[in-house]
Design an enzyme around this catalytic site. Structure first.
Site, short mmCIF file in Angstrom:
data_model
loop_
_atom_site.label_atom_id
_atom_site.label_comp_id
_atom_site.label_asym_id
_atom_site.label_seq_id
_atom_site.Cartn_x
_atom_site.Cartn_y
_atom_site.Cartn_z
N SER A 471 -68.55 18.71 36.45
CA SER A 471 -68.21 18.40 37.83
C SER A 471 -68.99 17.19 38.36
CB SER A 471 -68.44 19.65 38.69
OG SER A 471 -67.81 19.55 39.94
N ASP A 482 -69.27 3.53 33.45
CA ASP A 482 -68.29 2.50 33.80
C ASP A 482 -68.96 1.20 34.25
OD1 ASP A 482 -66.25 4.20 33.15
OD2 ASP A 482 -65.79 4.81 35.20
N LYS A 497 -64.63 19.36 33.84
CA LYS A 497 -64.10 19.95 35.08
C LYS A 497 -63.96 18.84 36.13
CE LYS A 497 -64.82 23.49 38.62
NZ LYS A 497 -64.74 22.60 39.78
#
Length: 706
Positions: A471, A482, A497
């Site tokens: 999560s 990224d 998740k």
């Protein structure tokens, strides 16, 4: 003594046919049940992230799910029962639209009848010794095996399951007797027939206790099972909680399980580990893991109590206990299905242990900081109180003051928490920009940015993850990956998740109804990375993957039924930081070290062995073969007993600000010493430090446009 199985079947069938009394509590409120269905249907079809048609496919899912949830071990229903049930297989969706409970009522009442028959089955079968020389086997992967064709075959299913339980008890007793002989030369070993009779008696008592608890369950308990069979058809994180279950859930979350430091939840008739509290007794002991099922509980060396079928709050009473006392949990391990007894010394679980903490280590003449972040915590009622983002900023500043030249952020086993703090923590390592995209059903994604240009740490950064990082952990790790701001190191991929749930009281949508209808925890949003990909299912793939026990296991969101799929949205506008001049070289060197490490190779072999055992679900019911099979498995386990044994030459210490605290709080000092000792034995931390020490910052910090 051999018993004629045909005679037993005939006797059981005769008694079962004459036993029509249903003693289970069948008190029902049909009107309330219909109101709940009506409200749930409207909330789900209008508010759930997935717009799902209530059609024949959905009806078939509910049909299979409800039957399997009531009878996961294939002990009650036969194919003859299923033939009768199947008349509604493709009509349940229409019944839901009309708040019609015909299917539920048919299956529920048949189930109550079967429970009464089952009491006769096990009582008769356990009244005589089994044939332990017979060459036969049992497959305990009940999802694969079909339902019994008829009552005769059902009794045989019972016979094999009970025989397996008795065999396990016989073997455990014989092992205990061997140990007694080592310490007491005068000990007289009981005969096999005596041991066998005692084993059957013990299984009989366990079964009696189980059915006493089952008889105490009410219609509302079984109706909740049906409702969860319905709502889980939308996704595995959507669930219904009756008023009683919601009360227990609130008690659980408020620390009712502080005896061992674990949060539990009810899954069918089983009590399962939902989360280990960082720093708690179970976390320190190290053997109990998320997903393990607790079967029995013993107080020290006393006789264990079977808690299968027990209400959650009753199970908690046995698991909790005073500080310093021992509890022995018999658990079924999620990782390989093995049965293990785990001893834990209870203690007071300090909330302090769920907060950010750090350690300093020196390597090759340079100082590095290790920050443990067990959860993305926040106090929504008072945001002036401490939260994980504020604590992280403070901790980084303290480490900077002591001259650390690189940071490791440890997110292993971090199940998530507040998205707000995850965004703010990511912002501590970049100037500003998008961190995550959040999407509601049918709407365009919303980009959530870090708007603060301040950078708390602009030096080398390594983030540790594993398959239990989930999560909000995945949002933070994905953003750093990224931006290419950090190297992500750990398991092959994180949990996966990528959804957000909200708890909604049903009475909010039925305001005039006088009774409490319970709540629904419903998936309302989905997370996406700034590169456009979802963290759902895929999670975050590590830049450097290290072998661990989960490497080959079916584990994470991708292993859950009806999990939402991976997808993508348009990429957000962001710029890579280009922080490092040797990113690719460091990753390459680390992968070579791992591939050439005998220790990591051994861990990889252990992971393969665990996967093999997860797939092997067949047991011999011939006692000699049963013993030999278990002995072979024990010998295989011995080969891996030291697989995680490791000791580095590194010394971890507390930051200076903690030292005065130790004079006032010796318990805190002890906890930190235990943590530091464990860090020095952690092969994964050691490799993360190798990576951190090799990273070189790009002096120009050129921005690569995306």
């Amino acid at each position: 003594m051999k018993t004629n199985f045909k005679t037993i079947v005939a006797f059981i069938t005769l008694v079962a046919l004459t036993c029509n009394t249903i003693s289970a509590n069948t008190t029902k409120d049909p009107e309330k049940d219909k109101v709940i269905i009506y409200v749930l249907r409207n909330i789900l079809t209008r508010g759930h992230y997935v717009q799902k048609e209530l059609d024949d496919t959905f009806s078939e899912y509910i049909y299979n799910e409800f039957i399997n949830n009531l009878d996961p071990s294939k002990r009650y229903f036969t194919q003859e029962d299923l033939k009768e049930f199947s008349q509604y297989k493709y009509e349940i969706d229409d019944q839901l639209k009309d708040s019609d409970l015909t299917f539920y009522n048919l299956v529920y009442h048949r189930f109550l009848e079967k429970i009464q028959s089952a009491k006769t089955y096990y009582s008769v079968l356990l009244s005589h010794p089994f044939n332990y020389k017979k060459n036969e086997s049992i497959d305990i992967d009940y999802e694969k095996i079909p339902f019994a064709k008829n009552e005769k075959e059902l009794v045989d299913y019972w016979r094999k399951q009970l025989k397996l339980q008795v065999l396990g008890n016989i073997e455990a007793t014989e092992e205990a007797n061997k140990e007694k002989l080592k310490t007491d030369k005068n000990f007289k070993k009981p005969t096999f027939s005596t041991i066998e009779a005692e084993a059957r008696s013990k299984v009989k008592k366990d079964m009696d206790d189980l059915y006493i608890r089952i008889d105490e369950l009410e219609n509302s308990d079984w109706y909740s099972t049906f409702l969860n069979s319905v709502v889980s058809g939308f996704d595995p994180h959507t669930s219904y909680m009756s008023p009683d279950i919601k009360t227990r859930f609130d008690q659980d979350m408020s620390g009712k399980l502080e005896g061992i430091g674990a949060r539990l939840f009810k899954k069918g008739i089983y009590t399962e580990i939902d989360e280990l509290i960082s720093g708690g007794p179970a976390w320190k002991q190290g053997e109990l893991e998320t997903g393990d099922i607790i079967l029995k509980v013993a107080q020290g060396d006393k006789e264990p109590i079977d808690i299968v079928g027990m209400r959650l709050d009753d199970a908690i009473k046995f698991i909790k206990g005073p500080k310093g006392t021992e509890v022995r949990l018999t658990v079924k391990k999620k990782i390989d299905g093995s049965i293990k007894v785990i001893s834990i010394i209870r203690d007071v679980v300090e909330l302090e242990e769920t907060f950010v903490k750090s350690s300093i280590v020196e390597k090759n003449g340079k100082k590095y900081g290790v920050i443990n972040l067990p959860k993305f915590y926040i106090d929504f009622k008072d945001q002036n109180n401490r939260d994980s983002a504020k604590d992280m900023a403070i901790e980084i500043n303290r480490l900077k003051e002591q001259g650390v030249e690189g940071l490791i952020v440890d997110l292993r086993n971090n199940g998530g928490g507040s998205l707000k703090t995850a965004i703010e923590i990511a912002g501590l390592f970049i100037d500003k920009g998008p961190i995550v995209q959040v999407k509601y059903r049918g709407e365009n994604p919303i980009i959530r940015d870090d708007t603060d240009p301040k950078i708390q740490w602009n030096g080398p950064l390594v983030i540790m993850v594993n398959e239990l990082s989930a999560s909000a952990s995945e949002i933070f790790a994905a953003a750093m990956q990224d931006y290419k701001r950090a190297i992500i190191i750990g398991g092959k991929q994180t949990y996966g998740k990528g959804t957000v749930q909200n708890i909604l009281p049903l009475n909010k949508f039925a305001q005039n109804y006088p009774e409490d209808l319970g709540v629904i925890k419903m998936t309302i949003q989905k997370f996406y990375r700034i590169n456009g990909g979802s963290t759902q299912i895929e999670g975050v793939y590590s830049d450097i993957a290290m072998p661990d026990r989960y490497s080959y296991m079916e584990f994470g969101e991708r292993d859950l039924d009806e999990a939402l799929p991976w997808d993508k949205v348009p990429q957000a506008k962001y710029q890579k930081t280009n922080s490092y001049s040797n990113f690719a070289d460091v990753v390459y060197k680390s992968k070579n070290r791992i591939n050439n490490s005998a220790k990591f190779q051994a861990i990889n072999e252990y992971a393969k062995w665990l996967k093999k055992n997860q797939d092997d679900t067949t047991y011999s019911l011939n006692y000699e073969s049963f013993k030999k099979g278990n002995e072979a498995k024990e010998n295989e386990i011995k080969k891996f007993k030291d697989v995680f044994k490791y000791q580095s030459d590194l010394t971890f210490t507390s930051p200076k600000y903690e030292l005065p605290l130790f004079k006032k709080d010796t318990v805190l000092e002890t906890k930190r010493k235990v943590w530091h000792k464990n860090l020095s034995k952690d092969i994964y931390v050691n490799e993360a430090l190798n990576v951190l020490s090799e990273l070189k910052m790009n002096p120009k910090h050129e921005i690569v446009k995306k």
